[in-house]
Design a protein around this motif. Structure first.
Motif, PDB file in Angstrom:
ATOM      1  N   ARG A 250      39.533  26.093  34.070  1.00 38.01           N
ATOM      2  CA  ARG A 250      39.553  27.535  34.288  1.00 38.01           C
ATOM      3  C   ARG A 250      40.490  27.849  35.452  1.00 38.01           C
ATOM      4  O   ARG A 250      40.792  26.992  36.288  1.00 38.01           O
ATOM      5  CB  ARG A 250      38.145  28.051  34.592  1.00 38.01           C
ATOM      6  CG  ARG A 250      37.133  27.756  33.491  1.00 38.01           C
ATOM      7  CD  ARG A 250      35.751  28.260  33.860  1.00 38.01           C
ATOM      8  NE  ARG A 250      35.709  29.704  33.890  1.00 38.01           N
ATOM      9  CZ  ARG A 250      35.400  30.461  32.835  1.00 38.01           C
ATOM     10  NH1 ARG A 250      35.102  29.915  31.674  1.00 38.01           N
ATOM     11  NH2 ARG A 250      35.370  31.781  32.964  1.00 38.01           N
ATOM     12  N   TRP A 251      40.952  29.101  35.513  1.00 40.18           N
ATOM     13  CA  TRP A 251      41.865  29.489  36.580  1.00 40.18           C
ATOM     14  C   TRP A 251      41.194  29.377  37.946  1.00 40.18           C
ATOM     15  O   TRP A 251      41.869  29.163  38.957  1.00 40.18           O
ATOM     16  CB  TRP A 251      42.374  30.916  36.342  1.00 40.18           C
ATOM     17  CG  TRP A 251      43.374  30.977  35.234  1.00 40.18           C
ATOM     18  CD1 TRP A 251      43.223  31.549  34.008  1.00 40.18           C
ATOM     19  CD2 TRP A 251      44.692  30.418  35.250  1.00 40.18           C
ATOM     20  NE1 TRP A 251      44.354  31.383  33.242  1.00 40.18           N
ATOM     21  CE2 TRP A 251      45.275  30.697  33.989  1.00 40.18           C
ATOM     22  CE3 TRP A 251      45.442  29.708  36.181  1.00 40.18           C
ATOM     23  CZ2 TRP A 251      46.559  30.288  33.652  1.00 40.18           C
ATOM     24  CZ3 TRP A 251      46.724  29.307  35.855  1.00 40.18           C
ATOM     25  CH2 TRP A 251      47.281  29.596  34.600  1.00 40.18           C
ATOM     26  N   GLU A 252      39.875  29.488  37.994  1.00 33.99           N
ATOM     27  CA  GLU A 252      39.151  29.318  39.255  1.00 33.99           C
ATOM     28  C   GLU A 252      39.245  27.883  39.772  1.00 33.99           C
ATOM     29  O   GLU A 252      38.997  27.619  40.958  1.00 33.99           O
ATOM     30  CB  GLU A 252      37.671  29.684  39.081  1.00 33.99           C
ATOM     31  CG  GLU A 252      37.440  31.096  38.556  1.00 33.99           C
ATOM     32  CD  GLU A 252      37.339  31.162  37.040  1.00 33.99           C
ATOM     33  OE1 GLU A 252      36.214  31.148  36.516  1.00 33.99           O
ATOM     34  OE2 GLU A 252      38.406  31.221  36.389  1.00 33.99           O
TER      35      GLU A 252
ATOM     36  N   LYS B 271      46.574  35.357  39.352  1.00 34.45           N
ATOM     37  CA  LYS B 271      45.505  36.362  39.409  1.00 34.45           C
ATOM     38  C   LYS B 271      44.655  36.409  38.143  1.00 34.45           C
ATOM     39  O   LYS B 271      43.785  37.275  38.002  1.00 34.45           O
ATOM     40  CB  LYS B 271      46.110  37.736  39.678  1.00 34.45           C
ATOM     41  CG  LYS B 271      46.775  37.834  41.050  1.00 34.45           C
ATOM     42  CD  LYS B 271      47.283  39.233  41.320  1.00 34.45           C
ATOM     43  CE  LYS B 271      47.923  39.321  42.710  1.00 34.45           C
ATOM     44  NZ  LYS B 271      48.438  40.688  43.005  1.00 34.45           N
ATOM     45  N   LYS B 272      44.885  35.492  37.228  1.00 40.31           N
ATOM     46  CA  LYS B 272      44.121  35.486  35.973  1.00 40.31           C
ATOM     47  C   LYS B 272      42.750  34.852  36.165  1.00 40.31           C
ATOM     48  O   LYS B 272      42.523  34.085  37.102  1.00 40.31           O
ATOM     49  CB  LYS B 272      44.883  34.722  34.882  1.00 40.31           C
ATOM     50  CG  LYS B 272      46.159  35.404  34.415  1.00 40.31           C
ATOM     51  CD  LYS B 272      46.613  34.864  33.076  1.00 40.31           C
ATOM     52  CE  LYS B 272      45.666  35.261  31.961  1.00 40.31           C
ATOM     53  NZ  LYS B 272      46.194  34.903  30.630  1.00 40.31           N
ATOM     54  N   ASN B 273      41.836  35.188  35.254  1.00 37.32           N
ATOM     55  CA  ASN B 273      40.500  34.591  35.240  1.00 37.32           C
ATOM     56  C   ASN B 273      40.255  33.961  33.883  1.00 37.32           C
ATOM     57  O   ASN B 273      41.006  34.158  32.931  1.00 37.32           O
ATOM     58  CB  ASN B 273      39.429  35.652  35.532  1.00 37.32           C
ATOM     59  CG  ASN B 273      39.535  36.202  36.933  1.00 37.32           C
ATOM     60  OD1 ASN B 273      39.665  35.442  37.881  1.00 37.32           O
ATOM     61  ND2 ASN B 273      39.505  37.520  37.068  1.00 37.32           N
ATOM     62  N   GLY B 274      39.177  33.185  33.787  1.00 41.04           N
ATOM     63  CA  GLY B 274      38.806  32.575  32.506  1.00 41.04           C
ATOM     64  C   GLY B 274      39.494  31.244  32.281  1.00 41.04           C
ATOM     65  O   GLY B 274      39.953  30.583  33.220  1.00 41.04           O
ATOM     66  N   TYR B 275      39.585  30.857  31.012  1.00 41.23           N
ATOM     67  CA  TYR B 275      40.154  29.558  30.659  1.00 41.23           C
ATOM     68  C   TYR B 275      41.673  29.574  30.752  1.00 41.23           C
ATOM     69  O   TYR B 275      42.322  30.560  30.376  1.00 41.23           O
ATOM     70  CB  TYR B 275      39.737  29.150  29.247  1.00 41.23           C
ATOM     71  CG  TYR B 275      38.278  28.807  29.123  1.00 41.23           C
ATOM     72  CD1 TYR B 275      37.792  27.563  29.531  1.00 41.23           C
ATOM     73  CD2 TYR B 275      37.364  29.726  28.602  1.00 41.23           C
ATOM     74  CE1 TYR B 275      36.451  27.246  29.421  1.00 41.23           C
ATOM     75  CE2 TYR B 275      36.016  29.418  28.489  1.00 41.23           C
ATOM     76  CZ  TYR B 275      35.568  28.177  28.895  1.00 41.23           C
ATOM     77  OH  TYR B 275      34.246  27.868  28.788  1.00 41.23           O
TER      78      TYR B 275
END
Length: 434
Positions: A301-303, A340-344
């Protein structure tokens, strides 16, 4: 003289909550489940009850009953009683299998338990464990590759035709071949055999068999042999069988010198150019420049991307050991536009109707069409090997550093990459991968 306990419980039907239910008692404990049949369907419920009775007598339960919580709880109770020495009922193949797994589970990891249970299940599918002969044991090992997957059977039924999942399931029913939805999913997920091609206007597509099934590797065969020997050693000790039918079966020899396949820097750069602008570009970059496995990329994930510290945090891995992989400057510049993206990271693989593994392999199939000259090498594990091999060739990265980044054991890394290192130095050298 007191009455002797029955050698097996007797199941009975009862009607409750608008459905026929099957119930049986063992001493002071009761087991019960709903058949799902209504009052007018008593004849069907009686047939189900007869099948349960056969299972309770020590024979194999029908496949539809194996996942019923009451049946699972009953078998576990028998296994626990056997291990504790109570042995109230006659020991059966299924009870012995469960008893050994319960005992093995006390000192093993979850993945090891699942692997051992799978190996033993494969043997129990074909033979009664307590009556297995040495000849049958040898035959089973020799035919392991042929009968490894349900996908082998599906491939024969398809006979070169492209078929939907529904058509494949109907063909299995027509051929009177027992299967479940879960087993069929596993079979069709064998990307070494099947290619999945979705239609542009439909959510679902068709499967086509593309190759013969892979032979079982010597390492995998040895795991089967080792598991069987462990079980029968325990069975002999507990006087369930007189001798171990696997005693005379030797493990397969495993080559320690087989070299892995990887891309040259020029080939790697050509692949990067070919996927430029494609949805699969980021996953391919991550595989080639960070050495992540396909499953690790699917779950990334982006995190998990630390842009400030230039690290990829791989939380769930094949070995259950999280690791941190440094991000090279080239990979960092590729990922930064998405900071700045989220999710996979591989969001286009996340689809409710098609598994991420299938989507990932379909992306590679499209890449093969673009680069037919590299068709035999374009695989996710080859991308991963390329990352480690090119680092090793620089002579600036040690085996221990490669091991930490790859998440492999030092033994595996030495076998695969040590010969590629001209002069190892205490330097991460991650920028040299660019």
């Amino acid at each position: 003289m007191a009455d002797q306990p029955r050698s097996y419980p007797i199941p009975r039907l009862r009607f409750a909550a608008h459905r026929w239910r099957i119930r049986w008692n063992v001493r002071e404990k009761s087991y019960e489940f709903s058949t799902g049949y209504q009052r007018a369907e008593k004849d069907k419920a009686e047939v189900a009850c007869q099948y349960i009775a056969i299972g309770l007598r020590g024979e194999k339960f029908p496949e539809w009953a194996e996942h019923i919580p009451a049946v699972i709880a009953y078998q576990k109770t028998l296994a626990d009683q056997f291990v504790s020495g109570e042995k109230y009922f006659r020991i059966t193949s299924a009870t012995a299998q469960q008893a050994w797994i319960n005992q093995y589970a006390a000192t093993a990891k979850v993945k090891q338990i699942k692997r051992r249970a799978h190996c033993l299940n494969r043997l129990a599918e074909k033979y009664d464990l307590l009556t297995l002969t040495s000849a049958q044991a040898a035959e089973w090992i020799e035919t392991l590759a042929i009968n490894r997957y349900l996908s082998d059977t599906v491939r024969r039924l398809m006979n070169g035709r492209a078929m939907t999942r529904k058509e494949i399931a109907a063909a299995l029913v027509a051929a009177n071949i027992e299967h479940t939805s879960a087993k069929l999913s596993i079979a069709l997920g064998n990307r070494a055999i099947f290619e999945f091609t979705p239609k542009p206007t439909q959510k679902r597509g068709k499967y086509r068999a593309t190759a013969s099934p892979r032979a079982v590797s010597p390492n995998t065969t040895n795991i089967y042999i080792e598991t069987a020997k462990m079980f029968y050693k325990w069975a002999v000790k507990n006087k369930l069988v007189k001798e171990n039918p696997f005693d005379d079966i030797k493990k397969k020899s495993v080559s320690k010198t087989a070299e892995i396949v990887f891309f040259t820097r020029e080939e790697r750069d050509d692949i990067i150019a070919a996927v430029s602008g494609e949805p699969c570009a980021l996953p391919v970059w991550i595989a080639l420049y960070a050495g992540l496995r396909r499953g690790e990329i699917i779950r990334l994930r982006w995190e998990d991307v630390d842009f400030a510290g230039s690290w990829l945090h791989v939380k769930k891995t094949k070995t259950d050991r999280p690791r941190h992989v440094p991000i090279s400057p080239a990979l960092l510049s590729t990922l930064k536009p998405f900071a700045k993206k989220n999710g996979y990271v591989a969001a286009h693989w996340q689809n409710a109707n098609v598994s991420a593994e299938i989507k990932a392999d379909n992306d590679l199939a499209a890449l093969v069409k673009k680069m037919p000259e590299l068709s035999t090498k374009i695989k996710w594990n080859v991308f991963r090997h390329t990352f480690a091999s090119l680092l090793a060739q620089t002579g600036k990265v040690t085996i221990d550093q490669i091991c930490a980044m790859m998440g492999n054991t030092p033994e595996v890394c030495r076998r695969h990459y040590a010969h590629l290192i001209p002069n190892a130095a205490a330097n991460t050298g991650i920028h040299l991968i660019d």
